[in-house]
Scaffold this active site. Structure first.
Site, mmCIF file in Angstrom:
data_model
loop_
_atom_site.group_PDB
_atom_site.id
_atom_site.type_symbol
_atom_site.label_atom_id
_atom_site.label_comp_id
_atom_site.label_asym_id
_atom_site.label_seq_id
_atom_site.Cartn_x
_atom_site.Cartn_y
_atom_site.Cartn_z
ATOM 1 N N GLN A 1 -2.712 -0.888 3.884
ATOM 2 C CA GLN A 1 -3.021 -1.790 2.762
ATOM 3 C C GLN A 1 -2.297 -1.296 1.504
ATOM 4 O OE1 GLN A 1 -7.308 -1.972 2.378
ATOM 5 N NE2 GLN A 1 -7.586 -2.876 4.381
ATOM 6 N N TRP A 2 -2.382 0.006 1.300
ATOM 7 C CA TRP A 2 -1.842 0.627 0.082
ATOM 8 C C TRP A 2 -0.334 0.383 -0.040
ATOM 9 C CZ3 TRP A 2 -5.023 4.980 -2.039
ATOM 10 C CH2 TRP A 2 -4.484 5.501 -3.227
ATOM 11 N N ARG B 1 4.728 -2.813 -3.254
ATOM 12 C CA ARG B 1 6.128 -2.426 -3.093
ATOM 13 C C ARG B 1 6.727 -1.769 -4.321
ATOM 14 N NH1 ARG B 1 7.116 -8.493 -1.729
ATOM 15 N NH2 ARG B 1 5.355 -8.503 -3.160
ATOM 16 N N SER C 1 5.972 12.801 8.101
ATOM 17 C CA SER C 1 6.568 12.209 9.304
ATOM 18 C C SER C 1 5.874 12.735 10.560
ATOM 19 C CB SER C 1 8.055 12.547 9.371
ATOM 20 O OG SER C 1 8.549 12.226 10.653
ATOM 21 N N ARG D 1 6.992 12.085 13.369
ATOM 22 C CA ARG D 1 8.065 12.371 14.327
ATOM 23 C C ARG D 1 8.476 13.828 14.166
ATOM 24 N NH1 ARG D 1 12.968 8.641 13.441
ATOM 25 N NH2 ARG D 1 13.452 9.240 15.572
ATOM 26 N N HIS E 1 -1.704 -3.082 -11.935
ATOM 27 C CA HIS E 1 -1.719 -4.236 -11.023
ATOM 28 C C HIS E 1 -2.390 -3.843 -9.700
ATOM 29 C CE1 HIS E 1 -0.396 -7.864 -9.010
ATOM 30 N NE2 HIS E 1 0.225 -7.154 -8.089
ATOM 31 N N ARG F 1 -7.135 -3.622 -6.067
ATOM 32 C CA ARG F 1 -7.823 -2.736 -5.123
ATOM 33 C C ARG F 1 -9.142 -2.173 -5.631
ATOM 34 N NH1 ARG F 1 -5.709 -4.413 -0.392
ATOM 35 N NH2 ARG F 1 -3.449 -4.503 -0.538
HETATM 36 C C1 LIG Z 1 -8.246 -8.293 -0.940
HETATM 37 C C2 LIG Z 1 -6.866 -8.362 -0.362
HETATM 38 C C3 LIG Z 1 -6.665 -8.931 0.882
HETATM 39 C C4 LIG Z 1 -5.373 -8.997 1.434
HETATM 40 N N1 LIG Z 1 -5.195 -9.534 2.669
HETATM 41 C C5 LIG Z 1 -3.959 -9.569 3.243
HETATM 42 C C6 LIG Z 1 -3.748 -10.110 4.560
HETATM 43 O O1 LIG Z 1 -4.664 -10.570 5.204
HETATM 44 N N2 LIG Z 1 -2.504 -10.075 5.081
HETATM 45 C C7 LIG Z 1 -1.431 -9.576 4.368
HETATM 46 O O2 LIG Z 1 -0.310 -9.578 4.890
HETATM 47 N N3 LIG Z 1 -1.598 -9.066 3.132
HETATM 48 C C8 LIG Z 1 -2.828 -9.047 2.545
HETATM 49 N N4 LIG Z 1 -2.986 -8.503 1.290
HETATM 50 C C9 LIG Z 1 -1.826 -7.926 0.616
HETATM 51 C C10 LIG Z 1 -1.309 -8.857 -0.516
HETATM 52 O O3 LIG Z 1 -0.874 -10.106 -0.016
HETATM 53 C C11 LIG Z 1 -0.152 -8.160 -1.266
HETATM 54 O O4 LIG Z 1 0.928 -7.976 -0.379
HETATM 55 C C12 LIG Z 1 -0.547 -6.807 -1.810
HETATM 56 O O5 LIG Z 1 -1.775 -6.872 -2.469
HETATM 57 C C13 LIG Z 1 0.527 -6.309 -2.764
HETATM 58 O O6 LIG Z 1 0.471 -7.116 -3.925
HETATM 59 P P1 LIG Z 1 1.774 -7.414 -4.768
HETATM 60 O O7 LIG Z 1 2.832 -8.044 -3.915
HETATM 61 O O8 LIG Z 1 1.336 -8.210 -5.960
HETATM 62 O O9 LIG Z 1 2.170 -5.929 -5.224
HETATM 63 P P2 LIG Z 1 3.587 -5.257 -5.350
HETATM 64 O O10 LIG Z 1 4.292 -5.239 -4.045
HETATM 65 O O11 LIG Z 1 3.370 -3.936 -6.022
HETATM 66 O O12 LIG Z 1 4.370 -6.191 -6.301
HETATM 67 C C14 LIG Z 1 3.977 -6.328 -7.668
HETATM 68 C C15 LIG Z 1 4.554 -7.618 -8.179
HETATM 69 O O13 LIG Z 1 5.978 -7.530 -8.134
HETATM 70 C C16 LIG Z 1 6.523 -8.778 -7.754
HETATM 71 N N5 LIG Z 1 7.269 -8.591 -6.502
HETATM 72 C C17 LIG Z 1 7.373 -7.447 -5.774
HETATM 73 N N6 LIG Z 1 8.171 -7.643 -4.727
HETATM 74 C C18 LIG Z 1 8.582 -8.917 -4.777
HETATM 75 C C19 LIG Z 1 9.406 -9.730 -3.955
HETATM 76 N N7 LIG Z 1 10.018 -9.258 -2.887
HETATM 77 N N8 LIG Z 1 9.586 -11.010 -4.297
HETATM 78 C C20 LIG Z 1 8.983 -11.522 -5.395
HETATM 79 N N9 LIG Z 1 8.194 -10.816 -6.225
HETATM 80 C C21 LIG Z 1 7.992 -9.538 -5.913
HETATM 81 C C22 LIG Z 1 5.362 -9.751 -7.606
HETATM 82 O O14 LIG Z 1 5.150 -10.399 -8.843
HETATM 83 C C23 LIG Z 1 4.208 -8.844 -7.335
HETATM 84 O O15 LIG Z 1 2.939 -9.389 -7.689
HETATM 85 C C24 LIG Z 1 -4.263 -8.465 0.709
HETATM 86 C C25 LIG Z 1 -4.483 -7.892 -0.562
HETATM 87 C C26 LIG Z 1 -5.752 -7.833 -1.097
HETATM 88 C C27 LIG Z 1 -5.943 -7.206 -2.466
#
Ligand SMILES: Cc1cc2nc3c(=O)[nH]c(=O)nc-3n(C[C@H](O)[C@H](O)[C@H](O)COP(=O)(O)OP(=O)(O)OC[C@H]3O[C@@H](n4cnc5c(N)ncnc54)[C@H](O)[C@@H]3O)c2cc1C
Length: 256
Positions: free
Chosen positions: A59-60, A64, A72, A74, A164, A169
């Site tokens: 999840q963490w 990105r 690792s 491995r 964020h 979280r």
């Molecule tokens: C309660 C909860 C339930 C969830 N359930 C699921 C689930 O069932 N399945 C699942 O797959 N995920 C799930 N997630 C994960 C969620 O969809 C996000 O991937 C995760 O929380 C990371 O958020 P983020 O992309 O905003 O954060 P970050 O990756 O840190 O990105 C921060 C911000 O940067 C921008 N950004 C970063 N990368 C890109 C990019 N490539 N393109 C465009 N903008 C970008 C966006 O504005 C983004 O909000 C869950 C999250 C939470 C909190």
């Protein structure tokens, strides 16, 4: 790296000025937070050494906007170190939230669940150690290890992206286990950048957003009554500054 003063310094660069009085700096930070003027918060960075079970790491690491270096499996042998929930944290499936845990589960079922998780984990690690000793590669021997095995990584992130992460979280909807980490990190952030933390709690963490339709309904109700004076008094009572008060009254169309 950085602190509240670094946020202020970055925001004021356009005017050639640095920090002013603590009160003015706090007002500026609150304003930046309210208007999602985010880049000054990127001037601060933190590096943490995290240890968490694999299912929490998954999840963490969906976040990105951080730099990560993880141990690792491995390269080194995985230690027989697993997360086993305490009895009171074996949660029932929530009847309302398909992704969430509820509150109550019978004690005997919780105890049974914990006993089994320990036994399965011990058997998996026994097999892992055996196959490693017999010469199977670590990268394959690990395939039977459970999701509650601990992993570790270094995590470097700027303050904007950290906040964020914390918003998502430490929220009710996040899994209890990752919320414990988020809450611990919040205490670190509060010590590190107290003014930014207070602004974030006020303007982001505990703030609520409404849809356009909901706002329309709220405006309608407020328009039917003479609430403007009362609203001004309440906003001032809870410590909302003059500028934010104007913004609230404008948003609610109470400024006519
Ligand atoms: C309660 C909860 C339930 C969830 N359930 C699921 C689930 O069932 N399945 C699942 O797959 N995920 C799930 N997630 C994960 C969620 O969809 C996000 O991937 C995760 O929380 C990371 O958020 P983020 O992309 O905003 O954060 P970050 O990756 O840190 O990105 C921060 C911000 O940067 C921008 N950004 C970063 N990368 C890109 C990019 N490539 N393109 C465009 N903008 C970008 C966006 O504005 C983004 O909000 C869950 C999250 C939470 C909190």
């Amino acid at each position: 790296m950085g602190d509240d003063a670094a946020v202020v310094q970055a925001a004021r660069v356009s005017y050639g000025g640095g920090a002013k009085s603590p009160k003015e700096d706090a007002k500026l930070i609150n304003y930046l937070m309210r208007h999602r003027h985010t880049s000054p918060f990127e001037m601060c960075e933190i590096k943490l050494h995290i240890k968490a079970p694999i299912f929490i790491a998954r999840q963490w690491l969906r976040h990105r906007t951080a730099s990560v270096n993880e141990v690792s499996a491995r390269y080194s042998n995985v230690a027989a170190d697993m997360y086993i929930p305490a009895e009171e944290n074996v949660r029932a499936q929530s009847p309302h939230n398909k992704q969430g845990g509820g509150v109550y589960i019978p004690t005997l079922l919780a105890q049974d669940f914990i006993r089994n998780a320990k036994q399965i984990g011990e058997a998996a690690f026994f097999q892992y150690d055996e196959y490693c000793a017999l010469g199977v590669s670590r990268e394959l021997a690990r395939i039977s290890l459970p999701q509650n095995t601990y992993t570790e990584w270094y995590w470097k992130i700027d303050l904007h992206n950290l906040l964020h992460f914390l918003k998502l979280r430490s929220a009710e909807g996040a899994q209890w286990e990752i919320r414990q980490y988020a809450e611990a990190i919040e205490t670190i952030v509060e010590d590190w950048v107290p003014v930014t933390y207070a602004a974030w709690v006020d303007q982001v963490r505990d703030a609520v957003t409404f849809s356009k339709s909901a706002v329309e309904a709220i405006r309608c109700v407020l328009a039917d009554h003479d609430y403007e004076t009362r609203m001004e008094a309440e906003l001032s009572r809870v410590g909302v500054g003059a500028r934010e008060e104007r913004e609230v009254l404008e948003a609610l169309e109470m400024d006519r």
